[in-house]
Scaffold this motif. Structure first.
Motif, PDB file in Angstrom:
ATOM      1  N   UNK A 138       0.919  -1.210   0.090  1.00 32.57           N
ATOM      2  CA  UNK A 138      -0.091   0.015   0.076  1.00 32.57           C
ATOM      3  C   UNK A 138       0.738   1.337   0.051  1.00 32.57           C
ATOM      4  N   UNK A 139       0.360   2.309  -0.611  1.00 30.15           N
ATOM      5  CA  UNK A 139      -0.429   2.460  -1.759  1.00 30.15           C
ATOM      6  C   UNK A 139      -0.063   1.575  -2.918  1.00 30.15           C
ATOM      7  N   UNK A 140      -1.056   1.196  -3.693  1.00 29.04           N
ATOM      8  CA  UNK A 140      -0.948   0.276  -5.009  1.00 29.04           C
ATOM      9  C   UNK A 140      -0.713   1.095  -6.019  1.00 29.04           C
ATOM     10  N   UNK A 141       0.301   0.914  -6.806  1.00 26.73           N
ATOM     11  CA  UNK A 141       0.513   1.157  -8.375  1.00 26.73           C
ATOM     12  C   UNK A 141      -0.509   0.633  -8.986  1.00 26.73           C
ATOM     13  N   UNK A 142      -0.918   1.030  -9.959  1.00 30.67           N
ATOM     14  CA  UNK A 142      -2.009   0.409 -10.808  1.00 30.67           C
ATOM     15  C   UNK A 142      -1.256  -0.959 -11.568  1.00 30.67           C
ATOM     16  N   UNK A 143      -2.094  -1.743 -11.737  1.00 26.96           N
ATOM     17  CA  UNK A 143      -1.656  -3.231 -12.131  1.00 26.96           C
ATOM     18  C   UNK A 143      -2.376  -3.547 -13.436  1.00 26.96           C
ATOM     19  N   UNK A 156     -12.391 -18.196 -19.661  1.00 23.52           N
ATOM     20  CA  UNK A 156     -12.277 -17.172 -18.449  1.00 23.52           C
ATOM     21  C   UNK A 156     -13.517 -16.974 -18.092  1.00 23.52           C
ATOM     22  N   UNK A 157     -13.470 -17.253 -16.542  1.00 25.11           N
ATOM     23  CA  UNK A 157     -14.951 -17.056 -15.801  1.00 25.11           C
ATOM     24  C   UNK A 157     -15.075 -15.439 -15.790  1.00 25.11           C
ATOM     25  N   UNK A 158     -16.341 -14.958 -16.317  1.00 28.27           N
ATOM     26  CA  UNK A 158     -16.519 -13.678 -16.040  1.00 28.27           C
ATOM     27  C   UNK A 158     -16.375 -13.145 -14.403  1.00 28.27           C
ATOM     28  N   UNK A 159     -16.614 -14.016 -13.423  1.00 30.98           N
ATOM     29  CA  UNK A 159     -16.369 -13.538 -12.139  1.00 30.98           C
ATOM     30  C   UNK A 159     -14.864 -13.084 -12.069  1.00 30.98           C
ATOM     31  N   UNK A 160     -14.123 -13.852 -12.713  1.00 30.64           N
ATOM     32  CA  UNK A 160     -12.675 -13.522 -12.465  1.00 30.64           C
ATOM     33  C   UNK A 160     -12.261 -12.043 -12.970  1.00 30.64           C
ATOM     34  N   UNK A 165     -11.257  -6.363 -11.810  1.00 36.63           N
ATOM     35  CA  UNK A 165     -11.519  -5.168 -11.698  1.00 36.63           C
ATOM     36  C   UNK A 165     -11.812  -4.514 -10.655  1.00 36.63           C
ATOM     37  N   UNK A 166     -12.545  -5.124  -9.722  1.00 37.19           N
ATOM     38  CA  UNK A 166     -12.843  -4.749  -8.354  1.00 37.19           C
ATOM     39  C   UNK A 166     -11.769  -4.277  -7.573  1.00 37.19           C
ATOM     40  N   UNK A 191     -11.406  -6.343 -22.674  1.00 36.26           N
ATOM     41  CA  UNK A 191     -10.053  -5.881 -22.076  1.00 36.26           C
ATOM     42  C   UNK A 191     -10.109  -4.403 -21.929  1.00 36.26           C
ATOM     43  N   UNK A 192      -9.258  -3.818 -21.177  1.00 34.81           N
ATOM     44  CA  UNK A 192      -9.013  -2.615 -21.122  1.00 34.81           C
ATOM     45  C   UNK A 192      -7.815  -2.052 -21.997  1.00 34.81           C
ATOM     46  N   UNK A 193      -7.032  -3.068 -22.247  1.00 36.20           N
ATOM     47  CA  UNK A 193      -5.818  -2.695 -23.257  1.00 36.20           C
ATOM     48  C   UNK A 193      -5.549  -3.875 -24.179  1.00 36.20           C
ATOM     49  N   UNK A 194      -5.160  -3.391 -25.309  1.00 36.72           N
ATOM     50  CA  UNK A 194      -4.813  -4.282 -26.364  1.00 36.72           C
ATOM     51  C   UNK A 194      -3.307  -4.188 -26.661  1.00 36.72           C
ATOM     52  N   UNK A 195      -2.622  -5.276 -26.952  1.00 32.88           N
ATOM     53  CA  UNK A 195      -1.202  -5.136 -27.095  1.00 32.88           C
ATOM     54  C   UNK A 195      -0.901  -5.452 -28.573  1.00 32.88           C
ATOM     55  N   UNK A 196      -0.369  -4.593 -29.536  1.00 32.50           N
ATOM     56  CA  UNK A 196      -0.099  -4.719 -30.748  1.00 32.50           C
ATOM     57  C   UNK A 196       0.857  -5.798 -30.877  1.00 32.50           C
TER      58      UNK A 196
END
Ligand code: C2E
Ligand code: CA
Ligand code: CA
Ligand code: CA
Length: 274
Positions: A138-143, A156-160, A165-166, A191-196
């Motif tokens: 703590x404090x957490x950098x973004x992962x 992939x389980x939607x719950x995961x 995200x939570x 996804x939040x990000x795509x890697x080309x």
């Protein structure tokens, strides 16, 4: 008659022993390598295409085996996945990152990306590991979790995903456009990000078909409001092309090669002073 039978069975026994020993040895060597400190965590800077700032790092495993020397991740990662040893390796990477946190930037724009195999994702173990290892820091950098897939579509389980995200983790699809990663990922994984992938970066200015795919991936991601990272940026021409089209982050030898995570603070200080 008897000595020959004895000799034969001894020989067969020896061959079986040899085969088992060889089969065991690679996975055993990975397990042993974890305890013997043979693995290292390297990192590669992610550069903001607009500002030129370093907005994050991707963590990459390295293995220096006592007997065989450097073994590339493209060799040992698929093996570790097959032998169910990928989760301990991922935990090792997270552990090392947590240990380095005091030396890493704390600004809200900085994030750390780790590679997670789909097999580790499937059983929700990744959420528990992140909560246990990352959450207490703590404090957490973004992962950002980069989902890599070699064999088949992950179930992939939607719950995961919602659990990730939570706890503030963002999801990236790695190597988008290659192998098994496909358009259906966009719907299933959100996804939040795509890697080309670097094959598409390498196509810029050289390969018309793959460069068209690059353009399409970029406009697809933009329409869906997904951030874009381009990997394998090796030339100024590639960087300019990707920047002009609005790719958010650039990663590649043009900016920096992967380096031991311990060396990153010094690299960053130099980069900021440029
Ligand atoms: P990746 O996730 O696609 O990582 C990018 C790879 O491109 C890295 O190879 C990096 O060193 C390399 N690279 C970076 N910039 C350039 C460039 O400008 N030109 C070229 N030609 N290559 C560049 P690396 O480190 O050998 O890793 C290979 C793959 O192994 C990774 O591909 C990833 O799928 C896997 N991997 C590495 N570390 C981990 C890990 O901790 N966990 C998991 N599950 N997989 C990992
Ligand atoms: Ca990756
Ligand atoms: Ca990649
Ligand atoms: Ca790749």
């Amino acid at each position: 008659q008897l000595p020959l039978a004895l000799l034969l069975s001894l020989l067969i026994g020896y061959i079986v022993w040899l085969a088992t020993a060889n089969r065991m040895s690679l996975s055993w060597q990975i397990s042993y390598g974890i305890t013997a400190n043979e693995f290292m965590v390297y990192c590669q800077p992610l550069i903001n295409a607009q500002s030129g700032d370093c907005d994050g790092i991707e963590l990459l495993l390295r293995w220096h085996n006592a007997r065989q020397g450097w073994i590339p991740p493209d060799v040992f990662i698929p093996l570790a996945e097959r032998e169910n040893l990928i989760a301990p390796l991922t935990r090792f990477v997270i552990d090392k990152a947590v240990a380095q946190l005091p030396n890493l930037p704390r600004c809200p724009s900085f994030h750390i990306a780790i590679n997670v195999a789909a097999s580790h994702f499937r059983d929700r173990a990744i959420v528990e590991d992140l909560q246990q290892l990352w959450w207490p820091a703590n404090p957490l950098p973004k992962l950002v979790v980069e989902l890599t897939e070699r064999d088949a579509l992950p179930v992939v389980d939607q719950k995961v995903i919602s659990q990730l995200h939570s706890i503030g983790v963002r999801l990236a699809i790695d190597d988008f456009g290659t192998g098994h990663s496909s358009l259906s990922y966009l719907k299933d994984l959100q996804p939040d990000v795509l890697k080309i992938d670097k094959i598409f970066t390498a196509a810029i200015g050289t390969d018309a078909i793959n460069a068209t795919v690059t353009d399409m991936v970029i406009s697809l991601a933009q329409r869906l409001n997904i951030s874009l990272v381009a990997e394998g940026v090796e030339t100024a021409e590639q960087a300019d092309y990707l920047r002009e089209r609005g790719v958010d982050l650039l990663q590649g030898y043009f900016y920096a090669r992967p380096m031991p995570i311990e060396d990153f603070p010094a690299w960053l200080a130099q980069h900021q002073a440029r």
